[in-house]
Write a protein that holds these residues in place. Structure first.
Motif, PDB file in Angstrom:
ATOM      1  N   UNK A  40       0.825  -1.209   0.000  1.00 34.33           N
ATOM      2  CA  UNK A  40       0.000   0.000   0.000  1.00 34.33           C
ATOM      3  C   UNK A  40       0.859   1.259   0.000  1.00 34.33           C
ATOM      4  N   UNK A  41       1.951   1.231   0.737  1.00 30.97           N
ATOM      5  CA  UNK A  41       2.847   2.397   0.765  1.00 30.97           C
ATOM      6  C   UNK A  41       3.468   2.651  -0.607  1.00 30.97           C
ATOM      7  N   UNK A  42       3.703   1.580  -1.347  1.00 29.71           N
ATOM      8  CA  UNK A  42       4.353   1.712  -2.651  1.00 29.71           C
ATOM      9  C   UNK A  42       3.380   2.032  -3.772  1.00 29.71           C
ATOM     10  N   UNK A  43       2.096   1.678  -3.575  1.00 30.04           N
ATOM     11  CA  UNK A  43       1.166   1.760  -4.701  1.00 30.04           C
ATOM     12  C   UNK A  43      -0.030   2.670  -4.452  1.00 30.04           C
TER      13      UNK A  43
ATOM     14  N   UNK B 137      11.190   3.708  -1.299  1.00 25.84           N
ATOM     15  CA  UNK B 137      12.028   2.508  -1.223  1.00 25.84           C
ATOM     16  C   UNK B 137      12.909   2.306  -2.446  1.00 25.84           C
ATOM     17  N   UNK B 138      12.675   3.053  -3.509  1.00 22.67           N
ATOM     18  CA  UNK B 138      13.401   2.818  -4.759  1.00 22.67           C
ATOM     19  C   UNK B 138      14.904   2.952  -4.546  1.00 22.67           C
ATOM     20  N   UNK B 139      15.635   1.910  -4.923  1.00 25.02           N
ATOM     21  CA  UNK B 139      17.089   1.938  -4.815  1.00 25.02           C
ATOM     22  C   UNK B 139      17.616   1.722  -3.412  1.00 25.02           C
TER      23      UNK B 139
ATOM     24  N   UNK C 205       9.687 -14.312   0.771  1.00 22.89           N
ATOM     25  CA  UNK C 205       8.582 -14.485  -0.174  1.00 22.89           C
ATOM     26  C   UNK C 205       7.474 -13.469   0.094  1.00 22.89           C
ATOM     27  N   UNK C 206       7.189 -13.208   1.383  1.00 21.82           N
ATOM     28  CA  UNK C 206       6.107 -12.288   1.731  1.00 21.82           C
ATOM     29  C   UNK C 206       6.448 -10.847   1.362  1.00 21.82           C
ATOM     30  N   UNK C 207       7.715 -10.458   1.547  1.00 21.85           N
ATOM     31  CA  UNK C 207       8.116  -9.064   1.348  1.00 21.85           C
ATOM     32  C   UNK C 207       8.928  -8.858   0.076  1.00 21.85           C
ATOM     33  N   UNK C 208       8.851  -9.795  -0.847  1.00 19.35           N
ATOM     34  CA  UNK C 208       9.643  -9.684  -2.074  1.00 19.35           C
ATOM     35  C   UNK C 208       9.394  -8.341  -2.749  1.00 19.35           C
ATOM     36  N   UNK C 209      10.491  -7.657  -3.073  1.00 19.40           N
ATOM     37  CA  UNK C 209      10.414  -6.353  -3.739  1.00 19.40           C
ATOM     38  C   UNK C 209      10.621  -6.568  -5.230  1.00 19.40           C
ATOM     39  N   UNK C 210       9.766  -6.011  -6.088  1.00 24.31           N
ATOM     40  CA  UNK C 210       9.902  -6.199  -7.534  1.00 24.31           C
ATOM     41  C   UNK C 210      11.269  -5.757  -8.048  1.00 24.31           C
ATOM     42  N   UNK C 211      11.681  -6.243  -9.229  1.00 24.18           N
ATOM     43  CA  UNK C 211      13.015  -5.952  -9.768  1.00 24.18           C
ATOM     44  C   UNK C 211      13.338  -4.467  -9.903  1.00 24.18           C
ATOM     45  N   UNK C 212      12.329  -3.605 -10.095  1.00 24.32           N
ATOM     46  CA  UNK C 212      12.637  -2.197 -10.297  1.00 24.32           C
ATOM     47  C   UNK C 212      13.110  -1.515  -9.012  1.00 24.32           C
ATOM     48  N   UNK C 213      13.169  -2.274  -7.904  1.00 24.20           N
ATOM     49  CA  UNK C 213      13.653  -1.721  -6.646  1.00 24.20           C
ATOM     50  C   UNK C 213      15.113  -2.085  -6.379  1.00 24.20           C
ATOM     51  N   UNK C 214      15.790  -2.680  -7.360  1.00 28.28           N
ATOM     52  CA  UNK C 214      17.164  -3.135  -7.125  1.00 28.28           C
ATOM     53  C   UNK C 214      18.113  -1.968  -6.922  1.00 28.28           C
TER      54      UNK C 214
END
Length: 376
Positions: A95-98, A164-166, A189-198
């Motif tokens: 929710x914080x991210x989206x 959270x980005x980066x 698994x529960x808190x997996x961050x999508x690849x764009x957050x690398x």
């Protein structure tokens, strides 16, 4: 025993605290108030408040801390509630991210009201202990910086959703053996961050040096701070020095003396070293030299209480909430490691403390002054 695993920029760990009456879940983001952009000061502190403004369909006692390079989010619950709290926190992260601007606006408004209340009560509170704001200003390199305030003129909703980005994220759980603790893999698994957050972002070099002082009229507190090498032995010596300082009566001219290792990562690197600081409340009459009249003679002199301090420090009980935070902060590092520091405490000698005194005598430091706040 701790086990950990990583996927992308997410870290997870689980620690058993056998005699704890509760379990704790700590979420740490590797971004603090020293990482705020010039045009968006207060963003990290605002994110901390917005995090808690999002609803959570699980029973927890919650609080947060905004540090130099980390936002630390604590969640304590009955052990049997951990299986419900973990996915609820993962949903809060999403929710914080989206969150859309319409949904974000009331939460931001509520957060800003709480932050304004914090600032007002902080300003009215009499000075006691560390002039933390002054140390933050020195590290930021801005004498007018207020780590609690939010620059609303430069605020944008997408700054919060992209917070959270980066940046690296860590989630840790600590609790009793009998509780249904998830595995590190379950947390990942529960808190997996999508690849764009690398990716990670490195902090600049420290800007703390000698001679940085603030208001000196009607002084009630004085402090001196050092940036020291980020080694295990230095961290252990600083921890022991704090115990010695607080066991020994202050000299004439001081009401009290205390010491601290101020760090965004616990006993770990602070922008290139440990920030070790000693503060004192001033009594009436001429103020003594805190460092040369008290601290260095204490560390170089008769360390009769050293063994008792070392035993007490090594035996310090760590609550589940603290353990979860220590483990999470170690995962976003860089860190010397809390367990390694505790081992160094056990191995330290009086020579260790005298070497630490010489390190303090030779290292650059900054002096601070703070006055009591006025009541309105």
């Amino acid at each position: 025993m701790i086990s950990s695993s990583r996927r992308g920029d997410v870290g997870a760990a689980v620690r058993v605290v056998p005699d704890s009456p509760y379990s704790a879940i700590c979420v740490v983001v590797a971004r603090g108030y020293l990482d705020d952009p010039v045009s968006g000061a207060g963003l990290a502190h605002l994110f901390e408040h917005v995090w808690f403004a999002h609803e959570l369909d699980a029973p927890t006692v919650e609080w947060g801390e905004t540090r130099e390079h980390a936002v630390v989010l604590h969640h304590v619950c009955p052990p049997e509630e951990v299986p419900a709290v973990v996915p609820a926190l993962a949903q809060r992260l999403l929710r914080c991210r989206a969150a859309l601007p319409d949904a974000m606006a009331p939460r931001v408004a509520a957060s800003l009201r709480l932050i304004a209340l914090e600032r007002r009560t902080g300003r009215e509170r009499r000075v006691f202990g560390f002039p933390r704001r002054d140390i933050a200003r020195a590290l930021r390199g801005d004498p007018g910086f207020d780590p609690v305030a939010v620059d609303t003129d430069g605020l944008r909703f997408d700054d919060i959703t992209s917070f959270l980005t980066g940046r690296r994220l860590a989630v840790c759980v600590a609790g009793p053996q009998a509780s249904p603790l998830p595995s590190p893999e379950d947390l990942l698994a529960a808190f997996a961050v999508p690849p764009d957050q690398d990716g990670t972002v490195s902090a600049p070099a420290p800007a703390l040096a000698g001679g940085w002082t603030v208001a000196t009229d009607d002084v009630e507190a004085s402090a001196t701070a050092w940036l020291l090498p980020p080694t295990v032995d230095v961290a252990a010596a600083a921890w022991l020095a704090i115990g010695l300082i607080e066991r020994c009566p202050p000299p004439a001219g001081l009401r009290w003396v205390s010491g601290r290792v101020v760090s965004p990562f616990g006993a770990a690197a602070v922008r290139g070293g440990h920030l070790f600081a000693v503060a004192a409340g001033l009594a009436d009459g001429p103020a003594p030299d805190l460092v040369h009249d008290h601290l260095l003679p204490l560390l170089r002199g008769d360390l009769a209480q050293f063994d008792a301090v070392r035993a007490t420090t090594d035996a310090t009980r760590i609550e589940a909430a603290d353990q979860a935070a220590i483990d999470a902060i170690d995962l976003i590092g860089p860190a010397t490691g809390h367990d390694a520091v505790r081992h160094a405490v056990r191995e330290a000698s009086t020579d260790t403390m005298r070497d630490f005194a010489e390190l303090l005598a030779e290292s650059p430091h900054a002096d601070f002054r703070a006055r009591a706040g006025s009541r309105r």
